[in-house]
Motif scaffolding. Sequence first.
Motif: not given
Length: 388
Positions: A174-175, A177-178, A181-182
């Motif tokens: 998740m780190v 991904r943050e 970005g998408d």
Amino acid sequence: MSEQKDFSIKSISLYKVPPRWLFLKITLNNGLSGWGEPVVEGRADTVKAAVEELSGYLIGQDARRIEDIWQVLYRGGFYRGGPVLMSAISGIDQALWDIRGKALGVPVYELLGGPVRDKMKIYSWIGGDRPENVAEAARARVAAGFKAVKMNASSDMEWIDTPKKVSEIIDRAMVVREAVGDDVGIGLDFHGRIHRGMAKVIMKELEPVKPMFIEEPVLSENNESLKVLQQMTSAPIATGERMFSRWDFKRLFEDRSVDIVQPDLSHAGGISEVRRIATMAEAYDVAVAPHCPLGPVSFAAALHLDFVSINAFIQETSMGIHYNGEIDLIDYVKNPEALRVDEGYIHLLDKPGLGLEIDEEKVVEMAKTGHDWKNPIWRNADGSFAEW
């Protein structure tokens, strides 16, 4: 037959070079030569011996008969398949395609029907065997133009492990991904380290990360578990780096249990066989993303496969991977511009054959150093073996 037209194989030379690669050069009686990369990581000497055994048949053969040579090498020894034989065949096959392209003055992809794309998307590795600083590394790759990254999803895991270990995996992903970005793909490689019981838990928890794919959630010998694991995630499931022929992939397609296959051009029979695997995958609506943590010849071979395969969507590269250390794949190439990554893509290679000018003097010199690379042996807290 004049010497100019004599396409018979004169000699085969093998060079074990850092960081963990084995290069092969086939030379013909007419002076043409081509390069291949037959190696199993950690078993370079074993594959070298296999190539030397096959050389007894190869010397004197017409190098233009690529398919006939492939069939004889595969079928002619009674025992078939497996990582050692198929990796040996892979390097030979790559070199023969390289020679054929050079003889005709065209890139290999032109001999395979011509390109279906002008450039190929590449993903870059971040983190190491026990991943750390992945967010910082991901941001750096994106700043360099990459549109996708891949990381090991976990370090070593027990057969059934703790919620804390699960949370560490999810938090790490998740780190990243943050951080990116998408718009950036994130491949999560389980590396076969996680057994089915934990894979079920982890894959479900990874949903918010929206992975580009989840790779090898279980070992390939346990592929029957993929049908169960597909029910735990909406993310595409990828596997195939430890599968070595179309016969290995056949049941995977029939079971409709995978979304992406990852055959390795240095392990799964070379360009000839991986082309067949990619076509089989297309018939089952499965994407292709060739495995390639190896050197420049293997990478170039994979790119030619990508250029002609409509279902190839992204390509792995070992550029900057943690295994390489001070030696990178472009260090053995005289025309490194051919492998230049431009905004996350590599453009069509335009030189004949595989498109690389191998620095033979560098190869010969580095072969004096050689290597004895072996993967690490991991153990759990109780002393039992842990998958690497």
